[in-house]
Design an enzyme around this catalytic site. Structure first.
Site, short mmCIF file in Angstrom:
data_model
loop_
_atom_site.label_atom_id
_atom_site.label_comp_id
_atom_site.label_asym_id
_atom_site.label_seq_id
_atom_site.Cartn_x
_atom_site.Cartn_y
_atom_site.Cartn_z
N LYS A 192 12.35 -7.36 15.01
CA LYS A 192 13.01 -6.65 16.11
C LYS A 192 12.31 -5.32 16.34
O LYS A 192 12.44 -4.39 15.55
CB LYS A 192 14.48 -6.37 15.78
CG LYS A 192 15.19 -5.72 16.97
CD LYS A 192 16.42 -4.97 16.55
CE LYS A 192 16.45 -3.52 16.91
NZ LYS A 192 15.89 -3.09 18.17
N GLU A 268 11.86 2.22 4.59
CA GLU A 268 10.90 3.34 4.70
C GLU A 268 11.52 4.31 5.70
O GLU A 268 11.67 3.96 6.88
CB GLU A 268 9.53 2.80 5.15
CG GLU A 268 8.40 3.75 4.85
CD GLU A 268 8.14 4.68 5.99
OE1 GLU A 268 8.70 5.81 5.95
OE2 GLU A 268 7.42 4.32 6.92
N CYS A 303 7.01 10.01 10.27
CA CYS A 303 7.84 10.23 9.08
C CYS A 303 7.11 11.05 8.03
O CYS A 303 7.73 11.74 7.23
CB CYS A 303 8.29 8.90 8.51
SG CYS A 303 6.91 7.86 8.06
N GLU A 398 15.03 16.67 9.59
CA GLU A 398 13.87 16.01 10.19
C GLU A 398 13.94 16.17 11.70
O GLU A 398 14.88 15.67 12.34
CB GLU A 398 13.85 14.52 9.81
CG GLU A 398 12.61 13.84 10.33
CD GLU A 398 12.54 12.34 10.01
OE1 GLU A 398 13.50 11.62 10.32
OE2 GLU A 398 11.52 11.92 9.44
N1 LIG Z 1 10.97 7.12 9.43
C1 LIG Z 1 10.54 6.89 10.63
O1 LIG Z 1 9.44 6.45 10.78
C2 LIG Z 1 11.42 7.10 11.81
C3 LIG Z 1 12.41 8.05 11.81
N2 LIG Z 1 13.19 8.23 12.91
C4 LIG Z 1 14.20 9.31 12.87
O2 LIG Z 1 15.43 8.79 13.35
C5 LIG Z 1 15.90 9.58 14.43
C6 LIG Z 1 16.64 8.69 15.38
O3 LIG Z 1 15.78 7.73 15.98
P1 LIG Z 1 16.29 6.24 16.25
O4 LIG Z 1 15.35 5.55 17.15
O5 LIG Z 1 17.73 6.30 16.68
O6 LIG Z 1 16.16 5.59 14.79
P2 LIG Z 1 16.84 4.32 14.17
O7 LIG Z 1 16.58 4.33 12.73
O8 LIG Z 1 18.28 4.23 14.57
O9 LIG Z 1 16.06 3.09 14.86
C7 LIG Z 1 15.08 2.32 14.21
C8 LIG Z 1 15.36 0.85 14.44
O10 LIG Z 1 16.65 0.53 13.93
C9 LIG Z 1 17.41 -0.16 14.93
N3 LIG Z 1 18.83 0.17 14.77
C10 LIG Z 1 19.49 1.23 15.30
N4 LIG Z 1 20.79 1.20 14.93
C11 LIG Z 1 20.95 0.10 14.15
C12 LIG Z 1 22.06 -0.46 13.46
N5 LIG Z 1 23.28 0.09 13.51
N6 LIG Z 1 21.85 -1.57 12.72
C13 LIG Z 1 20.64 -2.15 12.67
N7 LIG Z 1 19.55 -1.67 13.31
C14 LIG Z 1 19.70 -0.55 14.04
C15 LIG Z 1 16.83 0.34 16.22
O11 LIG Z 1 17.13 -0.54 17.29
C16 LIG Z 1 15.35 0.43 15.89
O12 LIG Z 1 14.75 -0.85 16.00
C17 LIG Z 1 14.65 10.23 15.00
O13 LIG Z 1 14.94 11.41 15.67
C18 LIG Z 1 13.84 10.47 13.75
O14 LIG Z 1 14.27 11.67 13.14
C19 LIG Z 1 13.03 7.44 14.01
C20 LIG Z 1 12.08 6.47 14.06
C21 LIG Z 1 11.15 6.28 12.99
N1 BAL Z 2 3.46 7.37 9.41
C1 BAL Z 2 3.68 5.99 9.36
C2 BAL Z 2 5.09 5.61 9.12
C3 BAL Z 2 6.08 6.18 10.06
O1 BAL Z 2 5.93 7.25 10.63
O2 BAL Z 2 7.08 5.54 10.28
#
Ligand SMILES: NC(=O)C1=CN([C@@H]2O[C@H](COP(=O)(O)OP(=O)(O)OC[C@H]3O[C@@H](n4cnc5c(N)ncnc54)[C@H](O)[C@@H]3O)[C@@H](O)[C@H]2O)C=CC1
Ligand code: BAL
Length: 500
Positions: A192, A268, A303, A398
């Site tokens: 997804k 992650e 991240c 973050e």
């Molecule tokens: N560690 C990383 O690489 C990332 C961190 N983030 C952080 O998260 C914050 C919010 O961004 P979002 O896009 O809302 O992140 P998110 O973690 O909610 O979204 C990531 C994935 O999880 C899915 N998702 C969302 N809610 C879900 C649920 N209840 N159950 C199962 N899957 C679900 C989303 O559709 C997407 O595919 C950002 O501002 C950032 O700080 C966001 C994206 C990547």
């Molecule tokens: N930097 C690669 C992993 C991530 O930002 O989600």
């Protein structure tokens, strides 16, 4: 390949691109049964790119059943490893053949600068898939030292159906980090992508089919976090979930697993990563270049972004002067112009969140070293706030934008304490000319990756993941990632003669 075209060359590709609007299940393009769609917008302009099919749990059931049928039939899981390798390599060739189109699709959908899509995201996608493909016909199982009365084999078997739930900040690269080891190990997948960035994942599934993947092995299902992500997380026929995204959502996957079939979960998650510059660091211009890359690369939507600069007071002023000069390397604007290396924030919700931190910086009265403003209602200037205290929100939360907090410390010990004073533990960088201090720092900082005298995430041969709230259950990349998509099985064969 990273030869760039001109902006007009990329615009021409963009104009002629056919953007996918249906997802890909069981070897075919698929429209959600409910008939609903969601829009994908260009973050740089707000223009609607595509109306994409919005799946629900009933569609997840179909995708998981397809993956399970493919897995149980053995068509992929029991294929000779060298044959699986051949199909994965064929996918890589097709990705390279379609490099410019994929790069433009990724840039339009995510706002990532085309220079990064061309020189990092696509080559690294290919490198990751090739590395895992090349691994699978070179690894051996084991026998255990059980004496002459038995033969005991310890073998690895593919986990089964793996659900991968992806973020929007590296759509192609995170897809590769998940599918390469899982598919190479013989698993079937239901992927997804994030709602903001579904296009390239669908296109990769189409190319995989063209490369010879059997139907049902790689399914890409589009839609919302709850409708699709939660349905995958709770599905009784999904054997493992691998997730990259926020810590809040990551926690939910543990709950889904606990309340369903105790599927394996690998998370992650976020980071608030320190860049520690000690007072004996050499070549401050180079250090400044690395600090800027750590904070601003991928617009800080990373991240492992180095979002806290922890600097010893003796060199702070000099380092900030170098950083001011080096920040000119970061050019904001049209992502399809290969001269630009900073695009917009991913969407309006995230843009507003990052703007709130710019406001917070002003309210807190920090020194604005550079930036501090938004541009055109979509972009954020690379911004550095000095005078931040590590306990402040700016240094603890973050942000996921190009905002760097500068925290001054007086000693090595204080630097280590501040570096570890965070709920996260994903990555860290240390700059020092003293090798003993470098090694002590690398051991002292609680993070999954610590780089010395550079910013980075390691490479495909090194595990990537976090301590504390930055991760759970495993690692991306390296042979350890391969292992986590397998179960260990013991086969014990009694060799004793029981007839006597
Ligand atoms: N560690 C990383 O690489 C990332 C961190 N983030 C952080 O998260 C914050 C919010 O961004 P979002 O896009 O809302 O992140 P998110 O973690 O909610 O979204 C990531 C994935 O999880 C899915 N998702 C969302 N809610 C879900 C649920 N209840 N159950 C199962 N899957 C679900 C989303 O559709 C997407 O595919 C950002 O501002 C950032 O700080 C966001 C994206 C990547
Ligand atoms: N930097 C690669 C992993 C991530 O930002 O989600």
């Amino acid at each position: 390949m990273s030869d760039f075209l001109t902006t007009s060359g990329y615009q021409k590709i963009a104009k002629n691109l056919v953007l996918p609007t249906r997802c890909f299940i069981n070897g075919k393009s698929y429209q959600a049964l409910g008939g609903e769609t969601f829009t994908s917008k260009n973050p740089a302009t707000g223009e609607v790119l595509a109306h994409i099919t919005a799946c629900q749990s009933v569609d997840v059931d179909y995708a998981v059943a397809s993956a399970k049928n493919a897995f149980d039939s053995g068509v992929w899981s029991e294929m000779h490893p060298s044959e699986r390798k051949g199909i994965l390599l064929a996918l890589c060739d097709l990705v390279e053949k379609n490099q410019h189109e994929l790069a433009v699709m990724e840039s339009l959908d995510s706002g990532k600068p085309i220079c990064d899509c061309e020189s990092i995201d696509i080559p690294e996608f290919v490198h990751t898939v090739r590395w895992h493909a090349e691994l699978i016909d070179k690894i051996y199982d084991q026998t255990a030292p059980v004496g002459a009365g038995a033969m005991s084999m310890v073998v690895r078997e593919a986990v089964g159906v793996v659900g991968a739930v992806l973020p929007w900040n590296f759509p192609l690269l995170m897809l590769a980090w998940k599918i390469a080891p899982a598919l190479a190990a013989g698993c079937s997948m239901v992927v997804k992508p994030a709602e903001q960035t579904s296009l390239t994942a669908i296109r990769i599934a189409e190319l995989a089919s063209e490369a010879g993947f059997p139907a049902g092995v790689l399914n890409v299902i589009t839609g919302g976090g709850v409708a699709v992500g939660e349905s995958i997380g709770r599905h009784m026929d999904v054997d493992m979930v691998t997730f990259t995204g926020s810590t809040v959502t990551g926690r939910r996957f543990l709950q889904y697993s606990a309340e369903s079939n105790l599927k394996k979960v690998v998370l992650e998650l976020g980071g608030k990563n320190p860049c520690v510059v000690l007072d004996d660091a050499e070549d401050l211009d180079y250090v400044a270049q690395q600090v800027c890359a750590a904070a601003f690369w991928n617009m800080g939507e990373n991240c492992s972004a180095g979002s806290r600069l922890i600097v010893q007071e003796g060199i702070k002023d000099s380092l900030l002067e170098h950083i001011k000069k080096r920040s000119a390397d970061w050019r904001l604007g049209d992502p399809l112009n290969p001269e630009n290396n900073l695009g917009p924030m991913i969407d309006q919700g995230h843009f507003k969140k990052v703007c709130d931190y710019l406001e917070l910086g002003k309210t807190e009265g920090y020194d604005v070293v550079i930036g501090g403003n938004s541009v055109d209602g979509r972009f954020i200037e690379p911004t550095i706030f000095a005078g931040v205290k590590n306990g402040d929100r700016m240094a603890q939360e973050e942000i996921f934008g190009p905002i760097l907090s500068v925290i001054t410390v007086s000693s090595f010990e204080e630097a280590m304490a501040v570096a570890n004073d965070t709920e996260y533990g994903l990555a860290a960088s240390v700059f020092t000319a003293n090798s003993k201090r470098a090694i002590k720092a690398a051991r002292a900082i609680k993070a999954g990756t610590v780089t010395v005298n550079c910013f980075g995430e390691g490479d495909i041969s090194t595990p990537f993941g976090g301590y504390k709230l930055s991760g759970f259950g495993g690692r991306d990349n390296s042979i350890h990632a391969h292992d986590q998509y397998t179960e260990l099985k013991t086969i014990w064969i009694d060799l004793n003669d029981h007839s006597k």
